[in-house]
Design an enzyme around this catalytic site. Structure first.
Site, PDB file in Angstrom:
ATOM      1  CG  HIS A 187       0.492   6.436  -0.635  1.00  0.00           C
ATOM      2  ND1 HIS A 187      -0.492   7.198  -1.228  1.00  0.00           N
ATOM      3  CD2 HIS A 187      -0.087   5.855   0.463  1.00  0.00           C
ATOM      4  CE1 HIS A 187      -1.613   7.085  -0.526  1.00  0.00           C
ATOM      5  NE2 HIS A 187      -1.389   6.278   0.501  1.00  0.00           N
ATOM      6  CG  HIS A 232       0.613   9.250  -6.834  1.00  0.00           C
ATOM      7  ND1 HIS A 232      -0.423   9.746  -6.077  1.00  0.00           N
ATOM      8  CD2 HIS A 232       0.508   9.870  -8.046  1.00  0.00           C
ATOM      9  CE1 HIS A 232      -1.121  10.600  -6.788  1.00  0.00           C
ATOM     10  NE2 HIS A 232      -0.584  10.694  -7.985  1.00  0.00           N
ATOM     11  CG  HIS A 281      -1.731   1.224   1.409  1.00  0.00           C
ATOM     12  ND1 HIS A 281      -3.077   1.274   1.105  1.00  0.00           N
ATOM     13  CD2 HIS A 281      -1.409   2.476   1.854  1.00  0.00           C
ATOM     14  CE1 HIS A 281      -3.534   2.495   1.350  1.00  0.00           C
ATOM     15  NE2 HIS A 281      -2.536   3.242   1.814  1.00  0.00           N
ATOM     16  CD  GLU A 282       1.538   3.658   3.709  1.00  0.00           C
ATOM     17  OE1 GLU A 282       1.758   4.706   3.055  1.00  0.00           O
ATOM     18  OE2 GLU A 282       0.524   3.514   4.406  1.00  0.00           O
TER      19      GLU A 282
END
Length: 719
Positions: free
Chosen positions: A499, A502, A495-496
């Protein structure tokens, strides 16, 4: 201005210091020179506490001069001399803030926290001085009013529109009297948010469960016991075991401890953080914060704070948020009741003569899961060695986007245990640097997040590569052993990392268009979770830490079959927090308000006698939340909303999940979860453009249509 939003944990105002203080340290202050480190990362090994304050002060001083230069420019306002100049001002202040904010989150101490409190009013005033500068706004408005005549490209037009909107939302159109009120409210809100977060950290660190009898360790995994023994040794209690309220300690304790009375003690300590009527109590902080936010919303012409916030989000209105939450709540609650029946059946099976309580849920759910699927989470851990899981995330990124990650040696680290990697694009060009900081400590706030020590930018026409940091609080490895993750922790890493991708892929020319709406920002992170337990991916990274054996097919099958079991609990605890966040910020002071409990009066204010814990109980009780399931974050330790960042925005995770489940369907529909055409479109339309396009337009550019909720309900096993 969005670029002036303070880094986490830093909102401060300083008493003016003379230039002599700067002169005494300028020669040795790393912030006053270009970084000469590899890849231009911050020189963490050279930065000392005493460097922050003079650098922050100097940053504000330089920023004010830059604003004065824009305001006093005798030339007619243009896009370049006003909008671009405003976007670029404050470079030194941002340079300092981003380091101080990051370090204050991962390695804080009493001095850092005191400096945060000292700085909070000064930085709030600095920001307001810009947003409420009438001459500056007049120049911005002059450019905005002739925007259609300027021949701007899409990115430039977006920057102009966002700059103008930020001034309006920052109070530029208010009267002088109301602007003075806004300044007071902004300063108060900033300080209350800071106080909330500091109280929460102190409360988390304050509690320790000390065990001195071997039999009281019954049921606990060996790794957890070894970590507890090490914690006791570090605390000068060798021969005992210490368990804390850090998630890697408290959650497995509640999941595996055979001692019900000890589970109850840990559970109650965890859910009552900030609610102990001591110097760290957060109840009045929350009440004052909700009141100040409502007052700000009213001053700005909105019915409630949620309306003020959501105007700038994908959702646009509270009604849209509540509609989504309600749509998922009903099937989630029904599933949770089914799980509770399984849990109570396990209690009876063992001869227990009691109904499950909150401290029983994880313990008996683990037994029910094992009975149904013959799966014990501890069977999976040996195959989820931390380094391998990280390499698994790198593998997925490489298969999707062709990028690579190489360890960097001899580079300054934000914390000694951190790891650093260089990311290169598929053509071999440098994309950025990414740090990982995996384990909990008393000086580090809880949870997991992705931040930045340098956002992607352009300088003199050349791309400045980002420096990204991923911070987690995973289970500390036992001495001499590798870190073995739970399935949930592996999911968190992916998940992280999403980020992080991105941040690495973003490619914009102006900081004012680099961000995306809060309810879109979780799409890049949550979509990565879909690859974690795909069999094709597991076979690459899930290898036994001792034998090197690839995870057996039958264990993968068990993971797949059991993957949706427990979504009743997981979804309702999350939705409960989302409702709580929304309800606090949908208070309007209107007794006819239908959205919140009758804790309101006729004076457009939050009542002075508002009991926030009663509010929590009633707002969740009326929706039927099971007593055994507390909100994922209760009011007094709900830092996402009360600490700022996700205020009236915790719903964003489920909003973005509608997008990410639909996005992963796009890959599956091709028959290839690494489909290159899909990956290229996702990178081009979602990960690269920052906030240049409208968020829903970005998604439709990728998918060709708006998403529906069916993939989400299916993914969670609720349909």
């Amino acid at each position: 201005m969005k670029q002036l939003i303070m880094a986490a944990g830093l909102a401060v105002m300083l008493t003016a210091c003379g230039t002599s203080e700067k002169k005494t340290v300028e020669g040795e202050n790393p912030f006053f020179a270009e970084y000469t480190t590899p890849f231009g990362v911050p020189p963490f090994d050279q930065i000392k506490f005493e460097h922050y304050k003079p650098a922050l002060l100097q940053g504000m001083e330089e920023g004010r001069k830059e604003i004065e230069a824009i305001v006093n420019n005798p030339e007619e306002p243009t896009f370049e001399n006003t909008i671009v100049a405003l976007d670029e001002q404050g470079a030194l202040l941002r340079k300092v803030q981003i380091v101080f904010g990051g370090q204050n989150s991962v390695n804080t101490n009493d001095e850092m926290q005191a400096l945060s409190r000292e700085m909070s009013p000064l930085l709030s005033k600095y920001s307001d001085d810009i947003n409420l500068n009438p001459k500056l706004f007049a120049r911005v408005k002059a450019v905005y009013d002739k925007k259609d005549e300027l021949g701007l490209d899409k990115e430039q037009m977006k920057l102009l529109e966002e700059t103008y909107k930020d001034f309006v939302r920052g109070g530029a159109n208010l009267s002088a009297e109301d602007q003075a009120k806004l300044r007071e409210l902004n300063s108060k809100i900033s300080m209350l948010q800071l106080t909330f977060g500091q109280n929460m950290l102190k409360e988390t660190n304050a509690f320790k469960l000390v065990i001195d009898k071997q039999e009281d360790l019954s049921g606990l995994p060996e790794t957890l016991i070894a970590n507890a023994a090490q914690a006791a040794k570090d605390a000068g209690m060798e021969g005992k075991w210490v368990f804390t309220l850090q998630n890697p300690s408290v959650m497995p304790f509640l999941q595996y401890s055979d001692k019900r009375e000890l589970r109850e003690k840990m559970f109650n300590a965890y859910i009552n953080r900030g609610n102990n009527n001591n110097e760290n109590d957060n109840k009045e902080v929350v009440r004052d914060l909700v009141a100040a936010r409502l007052a700000k919303a009213k001053l700005m012409g909105y019915d409630d704070y949620a309306s003020f916030v959501l105007e700038d989000r994908m959702a646009k209105s509270s009604d849209k948020v509540y509609q989504l939450l309600d749509e998922v709540w009903k099937p989630a609650l029904a599933k949770a009741k089914e799980e509770l029946a399984d849990i109570n059946a396990e209690i009876k099976k063992e001869g227990g003569n009691f109904e499950a309580e909150g401290w029983d849920w994880r313990y008996y759910f683990e037994k029910a899961k094992k009975a149904k699927f013959n799966l014990d989470e501890n069977e999976v851990r040996p195959y989820l060695k931390l380094d391998n899981v990280r390499e698994g995330a790198f593998y997925v990124a490489n298969k999707l986007y062709g990028i690579t990650f190489t360890p960097i040696r001899n580079i300054p680290l934000p914390y000694p245990e951190a790891q650093a990697f260089e990311c290169k694009d598929k053509d071999g060009s440098h994309l950025g640097v990414i740090y990982f900081d995996f384990f909990p400590r008393a000086s580090k706030r809880g949870g997991a997040w992705c931040g930045s020590y340098r956002p992607q930018a352009y300088k003199d026409g050349k791309r400045v590569a980002p420096v990204v940091t991923i911070v987690c609080n995973f289970s500390q490895p036992a001495p001499g052993q590798p870190a073995l993750l739970s399935a949930d922790e592996a999911n968190t890493l992916f998940h992280e990392f999403g980020h992080g991708l991105h941040g690495l892929f973003r490619d914009v020319h102006y900081s004012g268009v680099s961000g995306v709406p809060r309810d879109f920002v979780e799409l890049p992170s949550q979509v990565m979770e879909h690859w974690v337990f795909e069999p094709e991916v597991l076979k690459v990274y899930a290898k036994h830490y001792q034998t090197g054996e690839v995870i057996p097919a039958e264990l993968i099958e068990k993971l797949d079959k059991s993957g949706k079991y427990g979504q009743g609990f997981a979804t309702t605890e999350y939705l409960a927090a989302s409702y709580l966040d929304m309800d606090f910020h949908a208070i309007s002071g209107d007794a006819a308000d239908k959205k919140v409990i009758k804790f309101v009066d006729q004076t457009n204010n939050v009542p002075a006698n508002l009991n926030v814990m009663d509010f929590e109980q009633q707002t969740l009780g009326r929706r039927g939340l099971l007593k055994q399931i507390p909100s994922r974050y209760r009011t007094t330790y709900f830092n996402h909303t009360m600490g700022g960042g996700y205020t009236a925005g915790y719903y964003s995770y489920i909003w973005a999940e509608v997008l990410d489940c639909d996005a992963f369907e796009a890959f599956k529909e091709t028959g290839d979860i690494f489909n290159q055409e899909c990956a290229d479109k996702f990178r081009k339309y979602v990960l690269t453009p920052g906030g240049i396009d409208d968020a829903m337009d970005m998604y439709k550019n990728f998918r060709g249509k708006e998403p529906g909720t069916d993939p989400l309900l299916k993914n969670r096993g609720l349909k």
